[in-house]
Design a protein around this motif. Structure first.
Motif, PDB file in Angstrom:
ATOM      1  N   THR A 176     -56.057 -54.672   5.201  1.00 18.75           N
ATOM      2  CA  THR A 176     -55.157 -54.990   4.107  1.00 18.75           C
ATOM      3  C   THR A 176     -55.230 -56.516   3.109  1.00 18.75           C
ATOM      4  O   THR A 176     -54.917 -56.366   1.867  1.00 18.75           O
ATOM      5  CB  THR A 176     -53.892 -56.217   5.052  1.00 18.75           C
ATOM      6  OG1 THR A 176     -53.565 -54.944   6.020  1.00 18.75           O
ATOM      7  CG2 THR A 176     -52.524 -56.514   4.246  1.00 18.75           C
ATOM      8  N   ARG A 177     -56.476 -57.265   3.466  1.00 22.03           N
ATOM      9  CA  ARG A 177     -56.632 -57.956   1.935  1.00 22.03           C
ATOM     10  C   ARG A 177     -57.862 -56.713   1.634  1.00 22.03           C
ATOM     11  O   ARG A 177     -57.922 -57.725   0.542  1.00 22.03           O
ATOM     12  CB  ARG A 177     -58.320 -58.905   2.721  1.00 22.03           C
ATOM     13  CG  ARG A 177     -59.483 -57.847   3.699  1.00 22.03           C
ATOM     14  CD  ARG A 177     -60.486 -59.097   4.132  1.00 22.03           C
ATOM     15  NE  ARG A 177     -61.101 -59.103   5.559  1.00 22.03           N
ATOM     16  CZ  ARG A 177     -62.100 -58.700   4.828  1.00 22.03           C
ATOM     17  NH1 ARG A 177     -62.986 -58.895   3.670  1.00 22.03           N
ATOM     18  NH2 ARG A 177     -62.968 -58.278   5.715  1.00 22.03           N
ATOM     19  N   PHE A 178     -57.668 -55.839   1.962  1.00 20.88           N
ATOM     20  CA  PHE A 178     -58.735 -55.304   0.697  1.00 20.88           C
ATOM     21  C   PHE A 178     -57.310 -54.351  -0.201  1.00 20.88           C
ATOM     22  O   PHE A 178     -58.206 -53.389  -1.096  1.00 20.88           O
ATOM     23  CB  PHE A 178     -59.469 -53.793   1.141  1.00 20.88           C
ATOM     24  CG  PHE A 178     -60.632 -54.117   1.917  1.00 20.88           C
ATOM     25  CD1 PHE A 178     -61.677 -54.890   1.489  1.00 20.88           C
ATOM     26  CD2 PHE A 178     -60.729 -53.863   3.953  1.00 20.88           C
ATOM     27  CE1 PHE A 178     -62.591 -55.620   2.171  1.00 20.88           C
ATOM     28  CE2 PHE A 178     -61.271 -54.432   4.055  1.00 20.88           C
ATOM     29  CZ  PHE A 178     -62.631 -55.358   3.358  1.00 20.88           C
ATOM     30  N   GLY A 179     -55.882 -54.027  -0.175  1.00 20.13           N
ATOM     31  CA  GLY A 179     -55.295 -53.478  -0.554  1.00 20.13           C
ATOM     32  C   GLY A 179     -54.587 -52.765  -0.218  1.00 20.13           C
ATOM     33  O   GLY A 179     -55.089 -52.285   1.517  1.00 20.13           O
ATOM     34  N   PHE A 180     -53.130 -53.435  -0.133  1.00 22.65           N
ATOM     35  CA  PHE A 180     -52.243 -52.423   0.687  1.00 22.65           C
ATOM     36  C   PHE A 180     -51.767 -51.058   0.673  1.00 22.65           C
ATOM     37  O   PHE A 180     -51.527 -50.846   1.962  1.00 22.65           O
ATOM     38  CB  PHE A 180     -50.951 -53.428   0.610  1.00 22.65           C
ATOM     39  CG  PHE A 180     -49.516 -53.023   1.093  1.00 22.65           C
ATOM     40  CD1 PHE A 180     -49.439 -53.908   2.438  1.00 22.65           C
ATOM     41  CD2 PHE A 180     -48.299 -51.793   1.379  1.00 22.65           C
ATOM     42  CE1 PHE A 180     -48.499 -54.071   3.444  1.00 22.65           C
ATOM     43  CE2 PHE A 180     -47.387 -52.432   1.825  1.00 22.65           C
ATOM     44  CZ  PHE A 180     -47.596 -52.582   3.541  1.00 22.65           C
ATOM     45  N   GLY A 181     -52.769 -50.042  -0.050  1.00 22.49           N
ATOM     46  CA  GLY A 181     -53.015 -49.557  -0.218  1.00 22.49           C
ATOM     47  C   GLY A 181     -53.915 -48.575   1.404  1.00 22.49           C
ATOM     48  O   GLY A 181     -53.377 -47.288   1.947  1.00 22.49           O
ATOM     49  N   MET A 182     -54.530 -49.418   2.105  1.00 18.55           N
ATOM     50  CA  MET A 182     -54.907 -49.330   2.718  1.00 18.55           C
ATOM     51  C   MET A 182     -54.181 -48.851   3.690  1.00 18.55           C
ATOM     52  O   MET A 182     -54.794 -48.098   4.993  1.00 18.55           O
ATOM     53  CB  MET A 182     -56.038 -50.043   3.290  1.00 18.55           C
ATOM     54  CG  MET A 182     -57.366 -50.565   2.731  1.00 18.55           C
ATOM     55  SD  MET A 182     -58.056 -49.042   2.476  1.00 18.55           S
ATOM     56  CE  MET A 182     -59.126 -48.983   3.939  1.00 18.55           C
TER      57      MET A 182
END
Length: 561
Positions: A327-333
């Motif tokens: 999630t820390r890389f972006g919620f789009g993950m």
């Protein structure tokens, strides 16, 4: 519904319906896949195979099989690569993709066998192939190593749990062997031990559980023995402390991401249905799991409950790990295509558990099957409606990447003047020299060599929006020369004194509400890190489906430092 159910129960109709999603997926795969490697493929396919074949002793060969690729050991994938080489003497990335995708056929077969063991009619399985075989998963579908990791690990875990669920000494031994293979085939394969422990607890097999936990400790120790790569996952725990609700929301979105129906929509819109579906699914599965695990009657454990309970533990734990560390890389993950396979399998299992837990009285189960079948068919069909344009764009993108790799040594994962770029170029030469594989040539058109001729002809002055942001050069054209029904492909040209690059021009889909709307022109966005420093004139290469290619250069320039 009773009439529909009785119709579906007929073997001929059930068989034909069962084949529909399999045939549709096969057409989709063979039409839009390409025998082209990408990024991680190079380390675990040609580089591994060269080291494995050239190393003198089996101890060294075993090290090559088990050497980590990023944060994962990929034993199964490398065994498949070696096996394919023994059979053909070549490397074929499309064939490896096919083998990886075939993992879901094994998963489907395990579901079928579970139905038969439970005494349930085979036609109850009808919604499942529509849930497993569709275009939602295409980020994995068309990548060799990813299919041999993400899809195969689900197959391997389920094979081990299926054997464990048989509750017999001989199958227990086979489950252990499969669990070790699973452990060394991907990082999350270690979750097979947690899933198996829950199955043995459910079966009240205390002696086997003790042995299983001991072997789990050994397998995890061996997995990390001599492990050279760490990905900074400790940062995920720090992120959890600061963004707890975001991670919890991400967990539910990930669980229900099968209901991410329109990938062209903004992320906020896409997340609504998965979030709601995730909450409903987790609630139902939690109640079912509690009832199964802590049963109060003397009813003996069943293969059905044991198998699906173990599969659920693996999938739910995996979802928690993804939500925590990605999630820390972006919620789009949470709706990222490479993870979609887990959600597709999870919704399939949820359906099977729901059907199996309904009362057989009054034909309740039979009436429920079409209730699930029709939405499954609709969602599968919708996935092709929205997925085929993406697949077309990706196929054309491959053509551009191959051209850039041929002539600029970037394109298939590497960047300009980087170790990775040199590594990829080395492996492409290696495969060619050893007769294993060669990149397709030409990739754009028969006369693509014209791109290296000096700029000539009329210089056009297009009304393009050219921007540079986030490390990308982006071009947005609304040129009426490229109408929505343009029959062909447009490639953006970047030409300097020494280099010529191309990148695919994708159709303009500007509407947020209607993702199928297409307007005149094209859009193209390429990473600057691919390009050698210099000043580049922009142009377009038009490759119609029927007719000669056309090259047009413009008065627009971009500069790469």
């Amino acid at each position: 519904m009773e009439k529909v159910s009785s119709l579906l129960a007929r073997p001929v109709i059930a068989g034909l319906l069962f084949l529909v999603p399999l045939l549709a997926f096969a057409v989709f795969f063979f039409r839009y896949s390409a025998n082209v490697p990408w990024f991680d493929d190079f380390e675990s396919i040609p580089y591994f195979l060269q080291r494995f074949l050239d190393l003198p002793g089996w101890r060294d060969k075993a090290e090559a099989l088990l050497r980590p690729n990023n944060e994962h050991r990929v034993l199964y994938a490398r065994l498949v690569v070696w096996g394919y080489y023994l059979l053909t003497g070549t490397i074929n990335f499309k064939a490896l993709m096919f083998i990886g995708n075939a993992s879901f056929l094994v998963v489907l077969a395990l579901f079928y066998q579970s139905l038969r063991r439970a005494g349930l009619p085979a036609w109850y399985l009808l919604p499942v192939p529509f849930l497993l075989f569709n275009a939602q998963n295409q980020l994995l579908t068309f990548t060799a190593l990813f299919t041999l990791q993400y899809l195969a690990i689900i197959m391997l875990v389920f094979l081990s749990i299926y054997q464990l669920a048989k509750n017999a000494p001989s199958s227990f031994g086979l489950a252990i062997l499969l669990a070790f293979l699973t452990t060394f085939s991907m990082g999350n394969g270690m979750l097979v031990w947690a899933a198996g422990a829950v199955v043995l607890f459910y079966q009240r097999q205390w002696l086997r559980l003790g042995g299983w936990l001991g072997l789990m400790a050994l397998a995890i120790y061996l997995y990390f023995y001599g492990y050279p790569v760490q990905q900074g996952n400790q940062e995920g725990f720090a992120f959890l402390a600061e963004h707890f609700l975001q991670i919890i929301s991400g967990f539910f979105v990930f669980i229900g991401s099968f209901f991410d129906l329109v990938p062209q929509w903004p992320l906020a819109w896409r997340s609504i249905f998965p979030f709601v579906a995730g909450i409903v699914m987790v609630g139902f599965l939690a109640v079912w799991s509690f009832q199964v695990l802590f049963r109060t009657t003397n009813q003996p454990p069943t293969h059905w409950n044991a198998f699906f309970l173990g599969c659920l533990v693996f999938l739910i734990c995996n979802a928690g790990i993804v939500a925590l560390f990605r999630t820390r890389f972006g919620f789009g993950m949470m709706v990222w295509g490479s993870y979609r396979a887990y959600a597709m399998v999870l919704i399939s299992i949820t359906y099977l558990i729901f059907i199996g837990s309904r009362s057989a009285a009054g034909n309740r189960r039979e009436r429920l099957v079409p209730v699930f079948l029709l939405p499954a068919m609709a969602i599968a069909g919708l996935s092709y409606v929205f997925g085929i344009p993406i697949a077309v764009d990706n196929l054309n993108m491959n053509r551009a990447k191959i051209f850039d790799q041929h002539y600029n040594q970037t394109g298939l994962g590497g960047t300009y003047n980087s170790k990775l770029g040199d590594f990829i170029a080395m492996n492409i030469d290696l495969m060619k020299n050893r007769g294993w594989y060669e990149l397709p040539r030409p990739s754009l058109s028969e006369d693509e060599q014209r791109l290296f001729e000096p700029v000539s002809g009329t210089i056009i002055k297009p009304d393009w929006a050219v921007s540079e942001a986030g490390g990308f050069i982006s071009v947005d054209s609304q040129d009426a020369a490229y109408p929505p029904n343009y029959a062909g492909t447009v490639f953006l040209i970047l030409k300097s004194k020494n280099r010529t690059y191309v990148w695919t021009g994708q159709k303009r889909r500007p509407s947020r509400r209607n993702p199928l709307a297409v307007t005149a022109g094209f859009r193209s966005s390429l990473p600057k890190s691919m390009l050698q420093p210099g000043q580049y004139r922009l142009g377009v290469l038009e490759v119609p489906d029927d007719g000669p290619t056309t090259i047009r250069y413009t008065d627009r320039f971009v500069t790469v430092q």
